[in-house]
Write a protein that holds these residues in place. Structure first.
Motif, PDB file in Angstrom:
ATOM      1  N   ILE A  48       0.916  -4.534  -7.921  1.00 59.95           N
ATOM      2  CA  ILE A  48       0.395  -3.173  -8.029  1.00 59.95           C
ATOM      3  C   ILE A  48       0.141  -2.948  -9.508  1.00 59.95           C
ATOM      4  CG2 ILE A  48       0.835  -0.718  -7.696  1.00 59.95           C
ATOM      5  CD1 ILE A  48       2.740  -1.501  -5.412  1.00 59.95           C
ATOM      6  N   CYS A  49      -1.108  -2.653  -9.838  1.00 57.55           N
ATOM      7  CA  CYS A  49      -1.513  -2.482 -11.232  1.00 57.55           C
ATOM      8  C   CYS A  49      -1.567  -0.999 -11.577  1.00 57.55           C
ATOM      9  CB  CYS A  49      -2.883  -3.114 -11.450  1.00 57.55           C
ATOM     10  SG  CYS A  49      -2.931  -4.851 -10.972  1.00 57.55           S
TER      11      CYS A  49
ATOM     12  N   ARG B 195       1.815   6.553  -6.964  1.00 63.63           N
ATOM     13  CA  ARG B 195       0.789   7.520  -7.363  1.00 63.63           C
ATOM     14  C   ARG B 195       1.329   8.947  -7.303  1.00 63.63           C
ATOM     15  NH1 ARG B 195      -2.571   3.829  -4.738  1.00 63.63           N
ATOM     16  NH2 ARG B 195      -2.423   4.900  -2.730  1.00 63.63           N
ATOM     17  N   ARG B 196       2.188   9.210  -6.319  1.00 62.95           N
ATOM     18  CA  ARG B 196       2.761  10.550  -6.176  1.00 62.95           C
ATOM     19  C   ARG B 196       3.783  10.859  -7.252  1.00 62.95           C
ATOM     20  NH1 ARG B 196       4.386   9.986  -0.345  1.00 62.95           N
ATOM     21  NH2 ARG B 196       6.395  10.249  -1.323  1.00 62.95           N
ATOM     22  N   GLU B 197       4.445   9.839  -7.784  1.00 58.13           N
ATOM     23  CA  GLU B 197       5.513  10.047  -8.763  1.00 58.13           C
ATOM     24  C   GLU B 197       5.319   9.168 -10.006  1.00 58.13           C
ATOM     25  OE1 GLU B 197       9.345   9.718  -6.934  1.00 58.13           O
ATOM     26  OE2 GLU B 197       8.649  10.736  -5.128  1.00 58.13           O
TER      27      GLU B 197
ATOM     28  N   GLY C 193       0.815  -1.210   0.000  1.00 56.04           N
ATOM     29  CA  GLY C 193       0.000   0.000   0.000  1.00 56.04           C
ATOM     30  C   GLY C 193       0.850   1.262   0.000  1.00 56.04           C
ATOM     31  N   GLN C 194       1.921   1.262   0.801  1.00 60.00           N
ATOM     32  CA  GLN C 194       2.818   2.413   0.857  1.00 60.00           C
ATOM     33  C   GLN C 194       3.540   2.608  -0.479  1.00 60.00           C
ATOM     34  OE1 GLN C 194       3.160   4.802   3.076  1.00 60.00           O
ATOM     35  NE2 GLN C 194       4.721   5.789   1.825  1.00 60.00           N
ATOM     36  N   TYR C 195       3.991   1.501  -1.065  1.00 53.07           N
ATOM     37  CA  TYR C 195       4.684   1.584  -2.346  1.00 53.07           C
ATOM     38  C   TYR C 195       3.737   2.105  -3.439  1.00 53.07           C
ATOM     39  CZ  TYR C 195       7.754   0.301  -6.207  1.00 53.07           C
ATOM     40  OH  TYR C 195       8.534   0.335  -7.326  1.00 53.07           O
TER      41      TYR C 195
END
Length: 141
Positions: free
Chosen positions: A51-52, A17-19, A10-12
Motif C-alpha cells: 500500500i503506497c 485513508r480514513r485515518e 483493499g480494506q486496510y
C-alpha cells in the motif's frame, strides 16, 4: 473485467485513508485535486503486495511519508520490487514534511516533470473465447 485487488489489502488501504497521520494529511493537502501542476495523485493506493502513501499512476511515481519506525532495509527491498514493476519511489520523513514542505513539493515536481507517461492499459488482453464471440457478434451486423 477489471483486475481486482486483494480484499484484505483493499480494506486496510481504506482504513488508512480514513485515518491518515498528521504528516500524510499535510502532504495530501498539497497533492490532492491535481494541485501539483496537474499531476493527479491517489492516496493509500494498492500495488500488491504493498500500500503506497501517494501514487501518480500516469507517470508511476510513488511518494512515501516515513516515520522513525521505518526499516530502511525493508524499504530498500520494497522500492527495488516496485522499481521492477515500473514505479519510482520518493521517500520523505515526517520531519521533511513538517520542516520543509515546500522543498518536498519541489523535489516531487522536479522528478514528476521528467518522468514519461506510463503505457495506458485499460483492460487485459481478451481471451480467445471473448475475442471469438466479439467477432461473431460483428458478423451479425
Amino acid at each position: 473485467m477489471a483486475l481486482r485487488i486483494n480484499a484484505k489489502l483493499g480494506q486496510y488501504a481504506h482504513e488508512m485513508r480514513r485515518e491518515p497521520t498528521d504528516y500524510e494529511r499535510r502532504q495530501w493537502g498539497k497533492l490532492r485535486a491535481s494541485q501539483l501542476h496537474g499531476f493527479k495523485f491517489r492516496r493509500q493506493a494498492v500495488i500488491a503486495p504493498y500500500i503506497c502513501d501517494f501514487l501518480c499512476p500516469l507517470i508511476g511515481l510513488i511518494v512515501e511519508v516515513d516515520d522513525d519506525r521505518h526499516d530502511a532495509i525493508k524499504d530498500q527491498d520494497r522500492d527495488f520490487d516496485l522499481a521492477n514493476q515500473g514505479y519510482l519511489v520518493l521517500r520523505f520523513s515526517n520531519a521533511d514534511i513538517r520542516d520543509n514542505l515546500d522543498g518536498v513539493l519541489t523535489a516531487i515536481l522536479d522528478r514528476a516533470s521528467v518522468l514519461p507517461e506510463r503505457q495506458k492499459i485499460t483492460h487485459p488482453n481478451p481471451s480467445n473465447e471473448a475475442r471469438d464471440s466479439f467477432e461473431l457478434g460483428r458478423e451479425g451486423l
